[in-house]
Each structure stands twice: as structure tokens, then as C-alpha cells.
Enzyme design. Structure first.
Site, PDB file in Angstrom:
ATOM      1  N   ASN A 150      52.228  51.535  77.646  1.00 36.37           N
ATOM      2  CA  ASN A 150      52.477  51.744  78.774  1.00 36.37           C
ATOM      3  C   ASN A 150      52.597  52.929  79.344  1.00 36.37           C
ATOM      4  O   ASN A 150      52.554  53.341  80.647  1.00 36.37           O
ATOM      5  CB  ASN A 150      54.366  51.585  78.476  1.00 36.37           C
ATOM      6  CG  ASN A 150      54.586  50.113  77.889  1.00 36.37           C
ATOM      7  OD1 ASN A 150      54.627  49.992  76.786  1.00 36.37           O
ATOM      8  ND2 ASN A 150      54.509  49.185  78.842  1.00 36.37           N
ATOM      9  N   TYR A 259      44.164  38.296  78.583  1.00 36.39           N
ATOM     10  CA  TYR A 259      43.685  39.521  78.228  1.00 36.39           C
ATOM     11  C   TYR A 259      42.661  40.168  79.199  1.00 36.39           C
ATOM     12  O   TYR A 259      42.687  41.222  79.553  1.00 36.39           O
ATOM     13  CB  TYR A 259      43.589  40.034  76.862  1.00 36.39           C
ATOM     14  CG  TYR A 259      44.816  40.278  76.035  1.00 36.39           C
ATOM     15  CD1 TYR A 259      45.641  41.396  76.338  1.00 36.39           C
ATOM     16  CD2 TYR A 259      45.484  39.217  75.327  1.00 36.39           C
ATOM     17  CE1 TYR A 259      46.808  41.433  75.649  1.00 36.39           C
ATOM     18  CE2 TYR A 259      46.726  39.372  74.827  1.00 36.39           C
ATOM     19  CZ  TYR A 259      47.531  40.726  74.907  1.00 36.39           C
ATOM     20  OH  TYR A 259      48.682  40.942  74.356  1.00 36.39           O
ATOM     21  N   HIS A 413      44.280  39.553  68.970  1.00 38.51           N
ATOM     22  CA  HIS A 413      45.048  38.559  69.849  1.00 38.51           C
ATOM     23  C   HIS A 413      44.629  37.039  69.754  1.00 38.51           C
ATOM     24  O   HIS A 413      44.921  36.250  70.232  1.00 38.51           O
ATOM     25  CB  HIS A 413      45.204  38.928  71.247  1.00 38.51           C
ATOM     26  CG  HIS A 413      45.873  40.159  71.506  1.00 38.51           C
ATOM     27  ND1 HIS A 413      47.337  40.024  70.974  1.00 38.51           N
ATOM     28  CD2 HIS A 413      45.943  41.366  71.764  1.00 38.51           C
ATOM     29  CE1 HIS A 413      48.025  41.192  71.462  1.00 38.51           C
ATOM     30  NE2 HIS A 413      47.107  42.051  71.831  1.00 38.51           N
ATOM     31  N   HIS A 464      46.793  23.987  67.101  1.00 40.92           N
ATOM     32  CA  HIS A 464      45.735  23.856  68.358  1.00 40.92           C
ATOM     33  C   HIS A 464      45.250  22.601  67.931  1.00 40.92           C
ATOM     34  O   HIS A 464      45.750  21.914  67.176  1.00 40.92           O
ATOM     35  CB  HIS A 464      44.783  24.853  68.111  1.00 40.92           C
ATOM     36  CG  HIS A 464      45.257  26.403  68.250  1.00 40.92           C
ATOM     37  ND1 HIS A 464      45.687  26.868  67.118  1.00 40.92           N
ATOM     38  CD2 HIS A 464      45.327  27.166  69.537  1.00 40.92           C
ATOM     39  CE1 HIS A 464      46.213  28.212  67.613  1.00 40.92           C
ATOM     40  NE2 HIS A 464      45.914  28.122  69.059  1.00 40.92           N
TER      41      HIS A 464
END
Lengths: 732, 732
Positions: A150, A259, A413, A464
Site C-alpha cells: 500500500n 492479478y 496466489h 475446483h
């Protein structure tokens, strides 16, 4: 000193450096994303009216309101989503926007507003230690924010704000702001956190973009070099290495579209700044124009405005996100391709930059042409050879799409979902992916961070639509092993009958090979587009094989009897995501065409017809077990299970049909039209027959490795057929 | 003969008959909803362009397409939602619409199309026995349809179609159609099913409307009399009795808005036919204009376009349903009230009638004025004294509404939900009602009829947001007892502070009195609208008291610890709906302000703050137990439970707050702003203090029976306050 230091470092990557030992000579401000030349165009565009002018006035009204409020630069205290976190985010947006307004309006009030906030920060920043809400043992704490990511985003915005008001500041003010605030922040994010700054990862891209832009504005060419080539200027990290590595040659970002969208922002922003400051680097043509390809690929990786939610994705993100607004604006500015205007029109957001002027004028002039969403296999990995993310689309009978994922792991990720798929129809997700388990910035939900259930469920294979062996996830849930082992895309073809792809992986499990063929097929005569799925599992030993299908909607019925758990609901398993699934009902079928029908929220029916040739148990599940904090959405699915098999072929067809409209009181075609399905394979050619709405079709698929380019013939029921390419559909 | 028969029957209700012994003398066609005069206006309007002309051309294109297809009048075979059912529905729509097109265009092709279908029906109908899919022992089977309700709807449409093409038919064709089809259908629905025809119920309304209109068209004045006054012309049944009984004086239909909307259609249609044929009956002024009040009330009983889903309601039904399109069209035609144009504009559907011309022209001319949704207590029961359905609205801080139901049972479609409530905010249902358990016309779901779970769950008290005593439903689930025992509305007031109502019922349980005060309150200074709920339960003996709250959204957190069932989920109970609830988690609280926060689909947070003064257990439930066929939606709720208490007061405040926008990456005010709540009662004045966002408010409610009209004073914390009316809010 500085000059000597640079020259003493004689590496190939420093070829550019000679032309940029100091930027001070240029001394132009602004000159990052927005240049002096852009400002001239922007001022003119505001006077002319139209979309750009409207956007300017809307922003002006918004910022004018905030300027009536007290400035607040709070001592950092809260984590993501908390008050000080949100306030510091708000502040960098306010500073950037006020800076833009200053340039356009030349009204000093905006510059003073930015100046006051910067001076407030310059007073605060030197007093700060690392953030109280940082993660324990964090490698990348921030000071203004709980994580340095951030803080890097803050710098990317704030350095632009500073550049935009630079000429309105006194030397003393500049010295204070640079020395007390901007340089310390840049140093904290570079020298202060080498592991993040050098990392080939989107956190690294934000850090290098912020620090590199700071280098341009504050005349620190060394910082630019480090941003481009890493702290040691080795070329092993840094922005250009990220461009080399994080995108495939087709511009696919290996963490997936969610992303990719996020990563685009610093790439596009810093690239514009590089282009404006050092055009000789030709950054937009770098690696055959990979940055523009990346922007286009991000658009392609969406359906009905939302990104395909593979890996850790927040599902509401789509093409209207601010990052892609900037991306599309830059892409149009560079290429003049009017199809980007189609996306810009849907985004309905004009950015106040030089490229924003071009987009706004072109939209005003009605130059838009339709943007074409295509069927593509996006090669994965930096060389495009680590499998692929496959998109299949058909608009023949509405708007259907298949996402097929014989793609690489995608770093931290990534999900353990090799060969998974999703199905979309009529604007909606039908066969779904959970995405990330996270309530972004909701403090009460694990501080707004990824929830524990992201690891325990969302990343696991059973979450999944792909095969799970012995209730264990692919690579046994080990990211490092996953990153080293990508699937193979055996073939991909799109032709007049639809689109087909085949992928396989041998390394997801020790002794099990997974191979999947998926096709999105337009059936002639009956105006239907169906998805065909053939999943081959082979092993040298016996296993339990599960193939889940997560559907969005309400179960209507099944063609086979089920036993339901009506007074007590057990969890399906103990680990690897199974502990989060309630077992609602089950039914065992053998040697039959087994149908499951559901109805989605928009009143469309979907039937999955499974060709079951050896016994399978259908387990109907609902998500929500092992979830004491109510962190998971209670979604539905069913798992086809085979016990003790060394090989199995899961074959199915998914058919959209009918509609349910209780408001208008009609229900049409609530039953599947498919009445028969068979499958055979002869010397590498797969032959599927499908009877639907009283028409019988033969689908031939040539799986042979040498097949693609030549014309072949085969015989079926004593009739000879010729087959060009990978697959074709014939009516019998 | 006919004349003699009528005159010999000397009852008061026959006063009208003298003027209508035969309609043949009038001999005008068409003359039901659409008259010859209307047709002149409609033809002119089509030529003028605009909305009416557009609607005409759209309908024409649709019907022109169907006229290229073969006519299909299948032998009845399927139940609701099945092919023959839907085809016969389609046919009456086609006949009606083609009839309208014939009148407007004067093109014989449309008349011939209707004629051919009517003759096909005239050939089929005499061959039919009762429908094969009728319910066993049904009192009201159809022949074309499984139930005679559909047959009556068929007649209402088909008799109008016949009237519209009457002048294009030969005498012989008319004789065939009337004698083989229309008269037999009318007789089957009247003399053939006295119990349905005479019933004061919406099935009866459709039957009387169809038969009465058939009487006008085919010159059977006796049929009109019977339609108006029942088969014996006693006035105990029939259309006028239905108007007397089914609506309250304010125009509230006692089955609730979903059925009110459905019931409107035959009322409005037949009333228009009566008005056009026998204007002397003054049917629109009947009972002080109850029919127009009923239309307006139907609109009022909606939120964001959808009806409040009390009782057996399909939740997607709203103001754009065709029945209310006709209703609004007629209401505007009668009153010229331009606020109806606001609704007509949202309906976006112009009907091709004389009133339709008026609406279309007024919309074209931009005469629309805003329709005002009000806070109203709609008295229930034919005299308006059987409790009330209370709507509270506030647009002060967005768009909030409370529906409070101290209303009567509402016949067979009523739910056992005395004093239940619902809360709406920002366009969405927040505290919800399940509505009906039904997949309308989906054959695989119990033939598309009400599901078994409609009785076992949806109608039960625990499915609603009101107190359940000892896990038994109100009236022990007995409809007859429910119909005989309505709650009392003690008071209702809407003032500058908001809206409040209080209702009670002593008969829902043998020895338990239930009294509830609900208020929708605008809090000054902090720009918030909250709902205050005070539920008093008193008994002479000890009971288990449950107060469920069914919320729409995802649980965020609770202020108290909970124990969750993570590996096995038990059903909450065995009967009365409890067998359908899974118990997910529970927590016990005592002497505290207990908060439950959830997040809805649109990213708004809601917190319920309960003032707990004696121990309560919060049971968190999910719907779906005891549901082997997956018939129920898996919705969420929590139940506040008190064990072994002879009296208890459930006090709570519901606060909307904040927003969650993961797409734009911001989360604001995710925590409730309410930090304290207290309650006291002194000589009939309830004093609630509420601290929110650092402001403390005093809410005073005067519950004394004589209180409403006078100004009162009271003392709180040594300060004296004056109170006008039922309640007020003071800042402390």
C-alpha cells in the site's frame, strides 16, 4: 559522486544510463504520465465540452467538496479497511486529483491543497516507526500502511501529485517535501526492503514504479536504474525483468487475470513515465510490445464485464476497474485501435490524461467499433510453454464461454486446479470457481485479508472442477512443486464447429496421469451450443477418483434416485478442502446416461449429462462445514466419485436449455433435450454420438499428435467421413 | 320463458334486471372491455404514432409470426407447465390479441385466424371428459386444463376474442362456436361447478367474470345475474359479494398483494364489461369505489417494483405484472390521475384498449407526475377491522421500509405469521419472508404446484419473523381457526419522526399474548433511519419462546462468542418447520447489548442490536434440512430463544450502515454505529435511549389507549418533555 558511482558499474544493462545521468537538465514538470504537452491538450479539451469536459467537471465538483473539509493526515493505526488505512488511501487519491485539476485549471487553490497535505505528511512521516498492524515477522511492513504494498501505491500516486504541483512550490517547500517525505519513502521501499523491491512479483512492480518515478521527478537517475534492473542493477530483478518474466509472449500474466489487472497499473503508469522521460528506451515496444498485449489479454480474460475468477480472485472485479480504465486509455492512445473505444464506452470512465483526451474525443466523435472477444489459448509462463489458459467462446446461440485451465500454478496466489474448467452462458457463471475466500478490507473478517479458508478450501483441488485423487490436492498442496510443474497443452483449435482443446499433466500426482479434452460445440439444426468434456485418468495403481462440478443455481432434479441426509448432515472429509463440504445427498449409477439439472438465478436451466460406463457415485455437496466464523459462501456442487480404479474416463455434456419466468408465468423447455450419448475411440480418433431434440450428431476428434494439419478420413457405422483439422460435427 | 323465469324470482338484487332482460337489442360488438367507441380511438392512435402505435406494431409483428405457424389445439394431457397446458394458455392469448388486431386493422386475416382456432376448439371440446391430470377428488377439475381456474381464465380471454371477431363470423359459425364451445364451457364453469362458481374467492371471481361476460356477448342475461349474485341469485356469492367481502374498505385483498394482483384481473376486466354494458350498475363507484382503491393499494403494497411477499407469494412478481398493467390502465382511464403514469412508465407496457390509448397519449405528452408511496395501515377484513397490514416508509436517508403484519390469516394461502415483519433498504429485502415454496410450472418440481414444503415450512410460524411458542405454529397451524381470529391494530401513526404501529393477538396460542410495537425512525443529526422492535410476550405459564429473524446476506460477525457445528449439522427440530432448519451455531448472552452483523449482496451492512436483559440463546440456522428433493432455498436466519419463561420482552434495533465495494476496493463503516440501548416504561410511556455515532437519542412512545389525540408530558432524567401524538425522538 553519483556520476562516478554509476560509471564504475560496468554492466550491459547500463547502456541506457549514459543518456540519463541527470534528468535535471530536462526540468520539465509535469513529466510522468501527464506531460506539459498533454496539459495543453487537456486544457483545450475542457473548453470544447464533451466527455472529457464532463469528466473534468465531475472530478472538480468532487474535489471542491473535499477541499471544504479539514485535511486529515492521521497517525497510522488501523489495518486494511480500518479508518487510518482508508484515509491514507483517500489522501493520495485527493492529492493526485487535485494536482490534475491544478494543471488543467491553473487555479493555485488546488496546488495549495496538495502542498498542505504533502507538508502534513512531511511532518508526520519522520516520526513513524513501522506500522503497528504489520504482520508478525513481516518482510514488508509499511509505515503509513500495514504492508509496504500500500505504501508503494501511495508513492506511485503521491509522486505524480508532487510532479503536478512542482512548479507551484517554493524551493524550500520542495526541499522539505523531498527530504522529509518523498526521498525517505522511496528509500524505505527500495534499500529498506530489498527482498520486496527486487522481487519479480507485482509487489515488486509497485515498488519499482514508485521509486523509478521518484527518480525521474527528484533527479535521482540511479533510482531509475535500480527500478529497472534491481538494487544491484544486475538485471535479475527490477521492472524490465518483471516485463520479461511475469508475462507470457502473448501477454498473459502468470497469476491470472485478477492479478493481471492489478499488476497492469504500475506497469502502464511507469511505462508511460519511462516513455515520456526516456523515449529512447522504447519501453512500449519492449519484448515485441508485451505491455500492449498484456492490456489486450486482460480484456480478453473477461466474460460479461467480469474477469475469469481463477486463482485468488475477488469475483466482482472486471473491465471497469480503474487499472484497466488506465490500461485501455493508454492502449488507445498508443494504437488508435477503435475497438478499444468499445471497452472504454462500457467502462464509462474518462481519465484526465493526454490519452484520456484522445479516448474522450474519439467516443464523442462516434468512432467506436465492436471489440471482438475471441477463442484463444494464452500460453503460460515467460516463454509461453508452461501450458496455457484457454478461452472458448460462441455467440452462435447466445453467448457461451468455456474457460479451460491447463495453465501453470501462478505463484503464491495460484490454486491447485490443474485442468479445471468453468462454463458461462447468457451473461452468467454456470459452472463456477469459488475465487478467493476473502472479504476485502472488512476488518471483522480476518482484518480484510485472505481468510484462513482461502488456504483450507479455496485453493484446494476439490474447490475446483477437476479430478482429485484420494482426496488430496494437486502437488499435495505444495506451491513450490506446483510452480515447477506445468501442464501441457496438447492441442487447441477453433473452427466452424466450435473450439476444442486438450491438456494433460503427469505431475499433479505421483503415479496418476490426468488428461482432459474440452470442446464448446455449436450443434447445427437445433440451435444449441453445448460443452463436451472428456477427462481421462490413468494410473498404475488403484485410487479414489473424484470429479467435482460446482454449479450456480438451485438443483431441479436428477435422472437417478438419491439418498438425502435430512436430519443430520456430515462433513464429506477431514482435510484438503473436504472438511468444508457438507454431504447433502448421494446416488450411485452404473451404465447409464445420468442427468443433473439445475436452474440459475436468471431463470435458465442447465443439464449435465454424464455417460457412466462403470459405477460412479454422485455426491451432492454444500459448502460451509468446518467454518465456525461463517467465512464461506454456501455454494453447491456435486462430485462424481469412482472408488478403487486405476483408470477412468469421465465423459459428459453440459446443455443450456429453457427458461423459467415466474413473473410472466411461463416455463419453457425445463427438460434437457439430450436423450442419448455414446463414445468410442478408434486409432486416436474419438467418436462421440449425441442425440438431442431428435437429431443425432457425430462429433469426431482427432487426438493424434500429427493430426492437426492434414485431412483425414475415418469410418463410422460403415460410412466414410473426412475430417479436416482437430474436430468436426456431422449430422447422422 | 327466460323473461318469465327472471320475473318470477322476486329478490331485491333483481332491481337491475328489469333494464337488462336481453342485451340483444344493443347488439354492439365489441362491447366488453373494448367498445366500438374505443376502437375508433385506437385506430386513430395507431395512425398518430407514439407509444400506442409502437405497442400495436410490436403486437402485430408477434402475432403475424404465429399466424405463419400451424394452429395447434392439442388434446389435453399435461398438468401445469406441461406442453398442452402451455399451448392452451398460448392459444387464448393468440385469439385475444388477433381479435384486437382485427378491430384495429380491419384485416380479415386476423378474424379468420381467431375463427379457425375457435372452430378447432368447437370440434375438440365436445369430445372431452374432465382433465386426466386433475387432482384426485378435485371439486374443480377443468377439461382443457387440470384445474377449472385455468379454464375460467381461458373463457375470460376467449369470450373477448369472440366478441372482437363477432361481426366477421357467419350465423352458422357463431352457432357452432357458441353451442359447441362457449356455452358448454360457461355452463361447465357455472352450473357444472357450483362450489367454485359461488365461492367468495379469486377462483370464483375468474369463473363469474368469464360466465358473466359470456352472458353479455351471447345474450344470456340470466348468466350475468348469476355471475353477479351466485347461481341462486341469492347475493351470498357472486361478483358483487366478492367485491363486498374480499377487499377491505381501503381496498386490501385479504390474501395479500400477490393474490390481490392476480385477483385484480377478473375484477377489473368484468367491471369494465359491466360498465360498458350496464352503466346504470355504476360498478366502479360500488362500495365507495373499492375497485379503484384496490388497484391503488396493490401498487402501494410493493417495494422497488416487487410486491411484499407475504403469504403464498412468488417473490419475483411486481408492479410490471400484466394484471397490474391492466389495473393501472383502467385506473388512469377512470381518474385521469397523472401519478398513475409514473407507474405506467415503469411498467413500460401499453395495452391495446381504449384506456390504453389514454395512457399512451398522456405518456407521450409528458404528463407524468411522481407516484407517492406512503406509510399506511391497510385495514384487513371486509369491514377493515380484522387487524391491518402496515407499511412504513422513509426516504429521508435513502429508501427504507418496514412491512408489519398484524393482519388476518388470509384464507388458504395465508401463513401463520401473526405480527411478523420485514425490512427493506436501498432497494433490497433485508429482513425477509420466504414467500411460497413453489417453482411455478416447473414440472420436475412437484408438477409446478405448491411444493409439500410450502405447508411443512413456508407457512409455518418459524419461517417468519415473529414469536413461536413451544415450537408450535400460530393457531397450531389450523387455517380455520386462523381465519376466525385476527390480531388487533392498537395504533398506527406517521409523523415527523417516522412511523409507528402496535398490534397484538391473544388467540395465536392458548394462553399466550403477543404484542409488538414496530417503528421506522429517522434519527436526526446522524442521517440514519433505523427500525425499532419491541415484542412483548406474556403468559400465565412457562414456555419456550423463539423469535426468528431471517436475513438476506452473509453473516459478518456477532458481538458474542458462538459455538459452531463444524463437522456434523443437526436439524433444529422435528416439526412445524423446525425440521427444515439446520443448526449451524449458537451462543448464549445475558444482560448485554448483543449485535449480529451481516452483509448483503449489494454491499450494504446491517446490524441487529438486541437489548438482552434475561438470558437468551441465539441459534443460527440455515434452511435445507428435511429436504430430500432440494426444494428449499438455503436461506439464513437466527433465532433468539428464551427457555421456560412466562413473559419476555424482545427489544432490538436494526441499523443499516456502511458499504462494501470490492470492485472499487473500499469498505466504509463496516461496524455498527450503535453503542448503547436502554429501555424503560413508565405509566404507559415507553422510553428508549439509543446512542449512535456519539449522539444519544430518547425515543418516547405513548402506548396508552387514550393517548393519541392529546398532548402529554413526561419526565426523563429529571427533565420534562412534551409529547404530541404517539411517539417522538429527542436528542439528549
Amino acid at each position: 559522486m553519483k556520476k562516478l558511482a554509476i560509471i564504475s558499474c560496468a554492466t550491459a544493462v547500463l547502456l541506457f544510463a549514459a543518456s540519463s545521468l541527470s534528468f535535471q537538465s530536462q526540468a520539465a514538470h509535469p513529466n510522468l504520465v501527464i506531460t506539459e504537452r498533454d496539459v495543453v491538450d487537456m486544457r483545450a479539451a475542457v473548453k470544447e465540452g464533451g466527455r472529457f469536459s464532463n469528466a473534468y467537471h465531475a472530478l472538480k465538483a468532487n474535489i471542491d467538496f473535499y477541499m471544504t473539509q479539514p485535511n486529515v493526515v492521521p497517525v497510522p493505526k488501523d489495518g486494511g479497511g480500518g479508518y487510518t488505512h482508508e484515509r491514507h488511501k483517500k489522501n493520495y487519491q485527493l492529492m493526485y486529483n487535485a494536482g490534475v485539476l491544478y494543471q488543467i485549471s491553473q487555479n493555485e487553490a488546488y496546488a495549495n491543497y496538495v502542498k498542505d497535505l504533502l507538508l502534513d505528511y512531511a511532518a508526520l512521516y519522520p516520526t513513524l516507526d513501522v506500522h503497528p498492524k504489520r504482520k508478525v515477522k513481516s518482510q514488508n511492513p509499511g509505515k503509513l500502511f500495514w504492508q509496504s504494498l500500500n505504501e508503494a501505491v501511495w508513492l506511485v500516486n503521491t509522486i505524480q501529485a508532487y510532479d503536478l504541483v512542482y512548479t507551484a512550490l517554493s524551493d524550500g517547500e520542495r526541499a522539505t517535501i523531498e527530504n522529509k517525505l518523498l526521498k525517505p519513502v522511496a528509500l524505505f521501499l527500495s534499500e529498506g526492503q530489498p527482498s520486496t523491491f527486487n522481487k519479480v512479483h507485482n509487489h515488486g512492480t509497485w515498488a519499482t514504479a514508485g521509486v523509478g518515478m521518484a527518480g525521474y521527478v527528484m533527479d535521482e537517475p540511479e533510482w531509475v536504474e535500480k527500478a529497472l534492473y534491481d538494487l544491484e542493477k544486475s538485471g535479475k530483478g527490477g521492472f524490465l525483468r518483471q516485463l520479461d518474466t511475469l508475462f507470457s509472449p502473448q501477454g498473459y500474466y502468470n497469476e491470472g487475470p485478477y492479478y493481471q489487472r492489478y499488476a497492469l497499473m504500475p506497469f502502464v503508469t511507469f511505462a508511460k513515465a519511462i516513455e515520456n522521460n526516456q523515449p529512447e528506451r522504447d519501453v512500449f515496444d519492449y519484448r515485441d510490445g508485451v505491455l500492449l498485449k498484456a492490456i489486450d489479454t486482460t480484456i480478453q480474460l473477461s466474460y460479461n464485464g467480469l474477469f475469469f475468477p481463477i486463482n485468488d480472485a475477488i469475483k466482482s472485479k472486471g473491465v471497469d476497474t480503474i487499472e484497466l480504465v488506465y490500461g485501455v486509455t493508454v492502449a488507445y492512445g498508443r494504437t488508435g485501435d477503435t475497438a478499444y473505444l468499445d471497452i472504454a464506452d462500457k467502462q464509462d470512465h474518462i481519465v484526465l490524461t493526454g490519452d484520456g483526451v484522445k479516448v474522450a474525443k474519439a467516443l464523442d466523435d462516434g468512432l467506436t467499433t465492436p471489440y471482438k472477444f475471441r477463442s484463444v489459448a494464452f500460453g503460460d509462463g515467460k516463454d509461453g510453454d508452461e501450458g496455457a489458459l484457454v478461452v472458448m467462446r460462441s455467440e452462435t446461440n447466445g453467448d457461451s464461454a468455456v474457460l479451460f485451465k491447463p495453465a501453470a500454478q501462478g505463484l503464491g496466489h495460484g490454486h491447485f486446479d490443474k485442468l479445471t474448467w468453468q462454463f458461462y452462458d447468457a451473461g452468467e457463471e454456470i459452472v463456477s470457481d469459488y475465487g478467493a475466500a476473502r472479504f476485502l478490507n472488512v476488518e471483522a473478517k480476518f482484518g480484510g485479508r485472505y481468510l484462513p479458508e482461502n488456504n483450507s478450501y479455496a485453493k484446494q483441488t476439490v474447490a475446483h472442477n477437476t479430478v482429485v485423487v484420494d482426496e488430496k490436492s494437486h502437488f499435495d498442496g505444495n506451491v513450490k512443486i506446483g510452480n515447477r510443474n506445468a501442464p501441457t497443452l496438447n492441442f487447441f483449435e477453433t473452427n466452424a464447429f466450435g473450439t476444442i482443446a486438450n491438456g494433460e499433466i503427469e505431475t499433479a500426482y505421483d503415479d496418476v496421469s490426468l488428461e482432459r479434452t474440452l470442446a464448446l460445440i455449436d450443434l447445427p439444426k437445433i440451435d444449441k451450443t453445448v460443452a463436451l468434456d472428456i477427462f481421462d485418468v490413468t494410473s498404475s495403481s488403484n485410487h479414489q477418483l473424484d470429479l467435482p462440478l460446482h454449479y450456480k443455481g438451485h438443483l431441479i432434479d436428477t435422472s437417478f434416485p438419491m439418498t438425502a441426509n435430512t436430519s443430520s448432515l456430515p462433513a464429506l472429509g477431514k482435510d484438503n478442502g473436504y472438511q468444508h463440504l457438507w454431504l447433502k445427498a448421494q446416488g450411485t449409477v452404473e451404465d447409464t446416461l445420468s442427468r443433473v439439472t439445475w436452474l440459475n438465478e436468471n431463470g435458465h436451466f442447465y443439464s449435465q449429462l454424464s455417460l457412466v460406463t462403470s459405477p460412479e457415485t454422485f455426491l451432492f455437496t454444500q459448502l460451509g462445514a468446518g467454518d465456525p466464523n461463517f467465512n464461506l459462501r454456501n455454494e453447491n456442487g456435486f462430485i462424481r466419485r469412482v472408488e478403487g480404479a486405476s483408470s477412468h474416463q469421465f465423459v459428459s455434456v453440459l446443455e443450456p436449455h429453457g427458461s423459467y419466468n415466474p413473473s410472466k408465468e411461463f416455463t419453457l423447455n425445463a427438460s434437457s433435450s439430450i436423450t442419448a450419448l455414446s463414445m468410442d475411440e478408434e486409432s486416436g480418433i474419438v467418436l462421440v454420438t449425441l442425440t438431442a431434440a431428435e437429431h443425432t450428431f457425430l462429433i469426431a476428434i482427432d487426438k493424434r499428435s500429427a493430426a492437426a494439419d492434414e485431412s483425414n478420413s475415418f469410418t463410422f457405422n460403415n460410412t466414410s467421413y473426412s475430417l479436416d483439422g482437430r474436430f468436426a460435427v456431422y449430422e447422422l
